[in-house]
Structure formats: C-alpha cells, structure tokens
Write an enzyme that holds these catalytic residues in place. Structure first.
Site, PDB file in Angstrom:
ATOM      1  N   SER A  28       0.862  -1.180   0.000  1.00  0.00           N
ATOM      2  CA  SER A  28       0.000   0.000   0.000  1.00  0.00           C
ATOM      3  C   SER A  28       0.898   1.230   0.000  1.00  0.00           C
ATOM      4  CB  SER A  28      -0.878  -0.023   1.253  1.00  0.00           C
ATOM      5  OG  SER A  28      -1.615   1.170   1.363  1.00  0.00           O
ATOM      6  N   LYS A  85      -1.270  -0.845  -4.234  1.00  0.00           N
ATOM      7  CA  LYS A  85      -2.480  -0.074  -3.902  1.00  0.00           C
ATOM      8  C   LYS A  85      -2.071   1.375  -3.703  1.00  0.00           C
ATOM      9  CE  LYS A  85      -4.962   0.112   0.464  1.00  0.00           C
ATOM     10  NZ  LYS A  85      -5.670  -0.706   1.471  1.00  0.00           N
ATOM     11  N   LYS A  96      -3.170   5.176  -2.447  1.00  0.00           N
ATOM     12  CA  LYS A  96      -4.129   5.966  -1.677  1.00  0.00           C
ATOM     13  C   LYS A  96      -4.567   7.137  -2.556  1.00  0.00           C
ATOM     14  CE  LYS A  96      -4.155   3.804   2.271  1.00  0.00           C
ATOM     15  NZ  LYS A  96      -5.396   3.286   2.876  1.00  0.00           N
ATOM     16  N   ASP A 131      -7.460   3.151  -2.835  1.00  0.00           N
ATOM     17  CA  ASP A 131      -8.177   3.203  -1.553  1.00  0.00           C
ATOM     18  C   ASP A 131      -8.409   4.664  -1.195  1.00  0.00           C
ATOM     19  OD1 ASP A 131      -9.228   2.847   0.955  1.00  0.00           O
ATOM     20  OD2 ASP A 131      -7.464   1.867   1.817  1.00  0.00           O
ATOM     21  N   GLU A 148     -11.426   0.790  -3.245  1.00  0.00           N
ATOM     22  CA  GLU A 148     -11.678   0.496  -1.834  1.00  0.00           C
ATOM     23  C   GLU A 148     -12.293   1.694  -1.111  1.00  0.00           C
ATOM     24  OE1 GLU A 148      -8.159  -1.118  -0.043  1.00  0.00           O
ATOM     25  OE2 GLU A 148      -8.908  -0.921   1.996  1.00  0.00           O
ATOM     26  N   ASP A 178     -14.072  -1.608   3.179  1.00  0.00           N
ATOM     27  CA  ASP A 178     -13.142  -1.770   4.303  1.00  0.00           C
ATOM     28  C   ASP A 178     -13.852  -1.232   5.556  1.00  0.00           C
ATOM     29  OD1 ASP A 178     -11.118  -1.463   6.196  1.00  0.00           O
ATOM     30  OD2 ASP A 178      -9.711  -0.433   4.901  1.00  0.00           O
ATOM     31  N   LYS A 219     -10.114  -7.084   7.836  1.00  0.00           N
ATOM     32  CA  LYS A 219      -9.074  -6.731   8.811  1.00  0.00           C
ATOM     33  C   LYS A 219      -9.533  -7.299  10.141  1.00  0.00           C
ATOM     34  CE  LYS A 219      -7.486  -2.391   6.779  1.00  0.00           C
ATOM     35  NZ  LYS A 219      -7.760  -0.935   6.749  1.00  0.00           N
ATOM     36  N   GLY A 264      -4.351  -4.412   5.893  1.00  0.00           N
ATOM     37  CA  GLY A 264      -3.223  -4.205   6.806  1.00  0.00           C
ATOM     38  C   GLY A 264      -3.410  -2.929   7.605  1.00  0.00           C
TER      39      GLY A 264
HETATM   40  O1  SMG Z   1      -0.349  -2.365   6.674  1.00  0.00           O
HETATM   41  O2  SMG Z   1       0.429  -1.889   4.725  1.00  0.00           O
HETATM   42  C1  SMG Z   1      -0.345  -1.693   5.635  1.00  0.00           C
HETATM   43  C2  SMG Z   1      -1.329  -0.559   5.528  1.00  0.00           C
HETATM   44  C3  SMG Z   1      -2.343  -0.817   4.486  1.00  0.00           C
HETATM   45  O3  SMG Z   1      -3.349   1.033   3.447  1.00  0.00           O
HETATM   46  C4  SMG Z   1      -3.346   0.312   4.389  1.00  0.00           C
HETATM   47  N1  SMG Z   1      -4.212   0.442   5.403  1.00  0.00           N
HETATM   48  O4  SMG Z   1      -7.475   1.733   4.837  1.00  0.00           O
HETATM   49  O5  SMG Z   1      -6.571  -0.044   4.153  1.00  0.00           O
HETATM   50  C5  SMG Z   1      -6.500   1.005   4.767  1.00  0.00           C
HETATM   51  C6  SMG Z   1      -5.206   1.474   5.420  1.00  0.00           C
HETATM   52  C7  SMG Z   1      -5.447   1.929   6.806  1.00  0.00           C
HETATM   53  C8  SMG Z   1      -4.238   2.402   7.495  1.00  0.00           C
HETATM   54  S1  SMG Z   1      -4.662   3.408   8.821  1.00  0.00           S
HETATM   55  C9  SMG Z   1      -3.381   3.338   9.893  1.00  0.00           C
HETATM   56 MG    MG Z   2      -8.622   0.640   3.354  1.00  0.00          MG
END
Ligand code: SMG
Ligand code: MG
Length: 375
Positions: free
Chosen positions: A138, A164, A166, A191, A216, A241, A265, A293
């Site tokens: 990500s 992925k 953001k 995402d 996402e 999510d 998650k 994650g």
């Molecule tokens: O663990 O690589 C990882 C993070 C993956 O993007 C990621 N998580 O919304 O999916 C999600 C985000 C939330 C992170 S908030 C701390």
């Molecule tokens: Mg997410």
C-alpha cells in the site's frame, strides 16, 4: 482439548518510528503506536496486536481507548476463565459493544496460545490451505507524482506484483493515470478511505478506464446504501473496508449489492472468529476477500498471513514486509517477500514469530501486568 485457564495478561503500549511517512486521505503518520497483548497459561505465552492508532481517524478507537477498555473491562472477563477453544472468547466479552480492535487483540492472543498448546500453527488452527500467500504493498499519498512514481518503482523493483494507491479528492485520476502509463500490466487498486460522496461519481467513472482490481471504500465510513448506488454505476468492483465492522455488516453489504469484494481486517471486525465468519459467508456467495493491513508489527503480520492462508483469500493482501514500515521490528524473524510476490506462512506452533525482549523494552511506553486471583 483440556481447557486452558488464563493466568496472567499483560498490555504493552509501544511506539515505533516509520521509515517513511504514511499519508492517507485522513492524515499523515510518522510514528506507529500500538498495543501488544500477551496472555499466559501453563508456561505458554500467546500474543495479539491491537491495531488502533494514535487518533480516531481511520476508526473511532485509539490506543488509549483500547487500553482503557482492555484494562477496565475485557481483561476481567477472560482472566481465570477456562477456555477450550478460542471461538469461546467472543461470548465471554459479548457485553462489550464496539471496541472491536481492543477485543480482537485479546481474542487473537488466545488463538496464538491455543495453537501453541495444540502444537499446531495458527494457520492450521484457522483452517489454512496455502503455504504462501500473495501480497501487495500500500503506497501512501506523496507530495508530487514524481515522488509517488519513485515509491512505486522501489516496491516493484523489490518484487511486489500488486500495488495499492491511496487517493483523495484532487489526487486521484492523475495518480492512477501516471502509474498505469508507467506499468501497464501491474495489478493496481486504489483506496479512498471514505473521502468522497456520490457527488463525485464522475471521478469513479473515469477510474473505470484504468483496469483497477478494485476501488476500496470510496464513500462514508459507515455507509452501505450509497455504495450500492455507486457500485451499480461502475464496472470496477467496489471493495468495502471501514463499512464492514462485523459479519452482520458483511451480510447486509452483500444483500444490498454495496460491494463485490471485501477487505477483512481482523482488528476492524473484532478478531479471528468474526474474520472467519465473514470469510465463510463470502465464500458461500462467491465473493472474494483479501486481508487488509494496519501497519502491523510482525505479530500482527504473522496473524494476517495465517488468516490469508484460508481458502477464499484469493486477492493479494496488504501484508507487505515489515521493513517497508519499520527499521527494526519487535518480533522476529522478519517475514520476507518471495520472488513470486508471496510471503511464506509460518508453520511453527502458534504465530511463528517471537518477541525480542530487548527491542520490546526499547520501544515500550506503558506496561500493565494483571494476574488472576489465586494464580
Ligand atoms: O499495513 O500496509 C499496511 C497498511 C495498508 O493502506 C493500508 N491500510 O485503509 O486499508 C487502509 C489502510 C489503513 C491504514 S490506517 C493506519
Ligand atoms: Mg482501506
């Protein structure tokens, strides 16, 4: 199995600096705090990771709300209780509404403990069928497209076959276009972390042209109805999510047509028992799932690998190598990427990673030890 009695529970609040800032539509993080929970019985120690963050941004829980709910409510509901199977833990703590991340940390520590007591890996205890799981990375928002491309390039060179990105309003289509032009065949997804509304439908229709695996959580963090409206307008699958907080939410989402994929998650849904219930529900309806994650240490990552080894986790998970976030993890060994963009699932007893006592002491900010009376 002969019931285990939890004799002692410890909470460890740790803080680990990130090797590179991680920015999403809700903010930028440079340090990752988290609570590790350890449960002791009969000479064994099980570990769980609470994924609540520093502030109520991704979800309403924070490390301090989780500490409070664990210390003042959850620990007392489990300590000294005979436990024959980890699936009994949700019943023991059923009076607690919400606080899924706090509940998950405690339940998951007991899963690790029970797997160790049975001499099997956590993956085996969960019913895992895969020896290695496909993973992706990500990539956070960056100040410029050049900086984003440099990040993606580094991860692709490292061997990640799924990326992925953001996105947020104003930083969406142009990012996807730039990465897609450079990497026409890369498995790519985005995402939004709830940053858009239905008024932005045109943005998602544009994104439909970039062969994304999924989009996402585009809309409100608590919504299912608007997502159903948007999904009907798009070819690209929506993946939920934030909106999926329990197996019930998953059932409602599928019934409404709010998504075609679910990100599971374990912290967001309250533990491995609920995560597997969502897995089973989706499997029965032919809906693929993947493991999300939360910038975990190797404790959380090992648990995520075990979960993602079960049958219906068919899309690559956000389970990158821990070194992508932390120079030094608190638990070892480091789980490393194989040449085919998979990570091997630990096959030793329980999680298959071990806390490094010196590293734990170096990053620990708060520590609590609670013993069962008479233990
Ligand atoms: O663990 O690589 C990882 C993070 C993956 O993007 C990621 N998580 O919304 O999916 C999600 C985000 C939330 C992170 S908030 C701390
Ligand atoms: Mg997410």
């Amino acid at each position: 199995m002969k019931p285990l009695t939890i004799e002692q529970i410890e909470l460890h609040l740790i803080e680990m600096p990130l090797v590179h800032p991680f920015e999403t539509s809700f903010g930028r993080e440079t340090v990752r705090p988290c609570i590790l929970v350890s449960v002791a019985s009969d000479g064994l120690i099980g570990w769980g990771e609470c994924v609540a963050g520093s502030g109520p941004w991704y979800a309403s829980e924070t490390v301090q709300t989780a500490w409070h709910v664990l210390r003042d409510y959850l620990i007392g509901m489990v300590l000294g209780q005979p436990i024959s199977a980890p699936q009994e833990v949700p019943e023991l703590v059923a009076r607690v509404r919400g606080h899924a991340m706090a509940r998950a940390a405690l339940e998951n520590a007991i899963w690790d403990l029970v797997a160790q007591a049975q001499g099997v890996s956590l993956a085996t205890l969960l019913g895992g069928t895969r020896a290695a799981v496909p993973v992706g990375v990500s990539v956070g928002l960056e100040p410029t497209i050049a900086a984003l491309l440099a990040q993606v390039e580094g991860f692709v060179a490292r061997g990640y076959q799924r990326v992925k990105l953001k996105i947020k309003p104003g930083q969406d289509v142009q990012l996807v276009r730039a990465v897609r032009e450079r990497y026409p065949d890369l498995l790519l997804q985005v995402d939004a972390n709830s940053a858009y509304t239905l008024a932005d439908t045109a943005v998602f229709k544009e994104l439909d042209a970039y062969q994304l695996l999924l989009i996402e959580q585009p809309l409100h963090h608590d919504d299912l109805v608007d997502h159903a409206t948007l999904q009907h307008e798009l070819h690209t699958p929506i993946c939920l999510d934030e909106s999926i907080q329990s197996p019930e939410h998953a059932r409602w989402a599928l019934q409404l047509g709010a998504c075609r994929v679910i990100n599971i998650k374990v912290g967001r849904v309250g533990g491995f028992t609920a995560a597997m219930a969502i897995h089973d529900l989706c499997a029965a309806q032919g809906v693929p799932v993947w493991c999300g994650g939360m910038l975990e240490t190797n404790i959380g990552r090992a648990g995520n690998l075990a979960l993602a080894s079960t049958a219906n986790f068919t899309l690559p998970g956000d389970i990158s190598e821990s070194v992508r976030y932390f120079a030094e993890d608190v638990a070892l060994p480091n789980l490393t990427l194989n040449s085919d963009s998979t990570i091997t699932v630990p096959d030793e007893g329980g999680l298959g990673v071990t806390l490094d006592a010196e590293r734990l002491a170096a990053v620990r900010q708060q520590h609590l030890v609670v013993r069962a009376s008479g233990a």
